[in-house]
Motif scaffolding. Structure first.
Motif, mmCIF file in Angstrom:
data_model
loop_
_atom_site.group_PDB
_atom_site.id
_atom_site.type_symbol
_atom_site.label_atom_id
_atom_site.label_comp_id
_atom_site.label_asym_id
_atom_site.label_seq_id
_atom_site.Cartn_x
_atom_site.Cartn_y
_atom_site.Cartn_z
ATOM 1 N N ASN A 1 0.597 -1.275 0.131
ATOM 2 C CA ASN A 1 -0.142 0.159 0.055
ATOM 3 C C ASN A 1 0.895 1.297 0.070
ATOM 4 O O ASN A 1 1.658 1.438 0.830
ATOM 5 N N SER A 2 0.597 2.068 -0.883
ATOM 6 C CA SER A 2 1.493 3.389 -1.321
ATOM 7 C C SER A 2 0.918 4.604 -0.529
ATOM 8 O O SER A 2 1.592 5.622 -0.667
ATOM 9 N N ILE A 3 0.088 4.391 0.313
ATOM 10 C CA ILE A 3 -0.781 5.593 0.975
ATOM 11 C C ILE A 3 0.090 5.798 2.309
ATOM 12 O O ILE A 3 -0.205 4.935 3.399
ATOM 13 N N TRP A 4 0.762 6.660 2.480
ATOM 14 C CA TRP A 4 1.680 6.845 3.626
ATOM 15 C C TRP A 4 0.796 6.879 5.027
ATOM 16 O O TRP A 4 1.007 6.352 6.224
ATOM 17 N N GLY A 5 -0.228 7.475 4.900
ATOM 18 C CA GLY A 5 -1.271 7.517 6.094
ATOM 19 C C GLY A 5 -1.774 6.212 6.660
ATOM 20 O O GLY A 5 -2.269 6.284 7.739
ATOM 21 N N VAL A 6 -1.792 5.268 5.714
ATOM 22 C CA VAL A 6 -2.322 3.906 6.365
ATOM 23 C C VAL A 6 -1.322 3.385 7.108
ATOM 24 O O VAL A 6 -1.664 2.249 8.053
ATOM 25 N N GLY A 7 -0.151 3.830 7.247
ATOM 26 C CA GLY A 7 0.893 3.189 8.346
ATOM 27 C C GLY A 7 1.754 2.050 7.713
ATOM 28 O O GLY A 7 2.334 1.309 8.704
ATOM 29 N N THR A 8 1.799 2.114 6.384
ATOM 30 C CA THR A 8 2.712 0.699 5.904
ATOM 31 C C THR A 8 3.817 1.088 5.139
ATOM 32 O O THR A 8 4.712 0.401 4.843
ATOM 33 N N CYS A 9 4.203 2.493 5.470
ATOM 34 C CA CYS A 9 5.500 2.848 4.666
ATOM 35 C C CYS A 9 6.458 3.201 5.715
ATOM 36 O O CYS A 9 5.963 3.838 6.762
ATOM 37 N N SER A 10 7.750 3.166 5.052
ATOM 38 C CA SER A 10 8.746 3.744 6.248
ATOM 39 C C SER A 10 8.978 5.277 5.900
ATOM 40 O O SER A 10 8.626 5.587 4.637
ATOM 41 N N HIS A 11 9.462 6.161 6.741
ATOM 42 C CA HIS A 11 9.697 7.483 6.412
ATOM 43 C C HIS A 11 10.703 7.865 7.513
ATOM 44 O O HIS A 11 10.618 7.891 8.685
ATOM 45 N N THR A 12 11.796 8.551 6.951
ATOM 46 C CA THR A 12 12.937 9.273 7.676
ATOM 47 C C THR A 12 12.220 10.669 7.821
ATOM 48 O O THR A 12 11.607 11.251 7.293
ATOM 49 N N ASN A 13 13.229 11.202 8.873
ATOM 50 C CA ASN A 13 13.035 12.813 9.058
ATOM 51 C C ASN A 13 13.615 13.466 7.644
ATOM 52 O O ASN A 13 14.130 12.749 6.922
#
Length: 175
Positions: free
Chosen positions: A64-76
């Motif tokens: 799933n590519s929608i960040w808000g779903v909570g399945t993506c990693s993300h740095t500052n």
């Protein structure tokens, strides 16, 4: 709940001898363990962590590519942000697939390098360059194929700028 069930199905199919690539099951004789996603469930780390967007999210099997779903990693927003997966042992890696964020900011991945090797010097970002991400569309999964590189660590690294690094899934395959 659906994700847990899908993971149970993947585990069952794997244990019964069918080959699983991501969530696509192939029961062909040519399918072997070498074509499985080596990164799935492996230990991942990143240069920093944006709230609720840990490195493990990029190896959870959910594309799933929608960040808000909570399945993506993300740095500052880091200088030279990086993400790394530890495959646990050395493989001859010949293909890496990346799923880009789909809801915004697709251009952030531009210029990212895929690096593979056995060294943790400079957090693994000095390992051999396998491929460079020129550009990716929002939500796109792109596969980068290259001559096999022996390594335990696979890094995604954006050199030379302050940037956020968001990865919605990373898959690693070997010979």
């Amino acid at each position: 709940m659906k994700f847990r069930m899908a993971m149970r199905v993947v585990l069952f199919l794997t244990l019964t001898g069918l080959c699983v690539t991501g969530f696509k099951v192939m029961d062909t004789p040519s399918c072997s363990c070498a074509s499985r996603n080596l990164a799935l469930g492996a230990t991942a780390v990143q240069s920093s962590t944006y709230p609720q967007a840990g490195a493990q999210n990029a190896v959870d099997g959910n594309m799933n590519s929608i960040w808000g779903v909570g399945t993506c990693s993300h740095t500052n927003e880091d200088r030279d942000p990086w993400w790394r997966v530890d495959l646990g042992k050395v493989y001859k890696v010949n293909r890496v697939s990346i799923t880009n964020r789909g809801d915004c900011c697709a251009e952030r991945i531009n210029g990212a390098q895929i690096r593979i090797g056995n060294s943790l010097e400079n957090n693994g970002n000095n390992n051999e360059l396998a491929a460079t991400v020129e550009s990716m569309s929002p939500g796109e999964t792109k596969t980068f194929q290259f001559q096999p590189i022996k390594g335990r660590y696979v890094n995604i690294f954006i050199p030379g700028r302050n940037e956020y690094l968001t990865l919605c899934e990373v898959e690693v395959f070997a010979d």
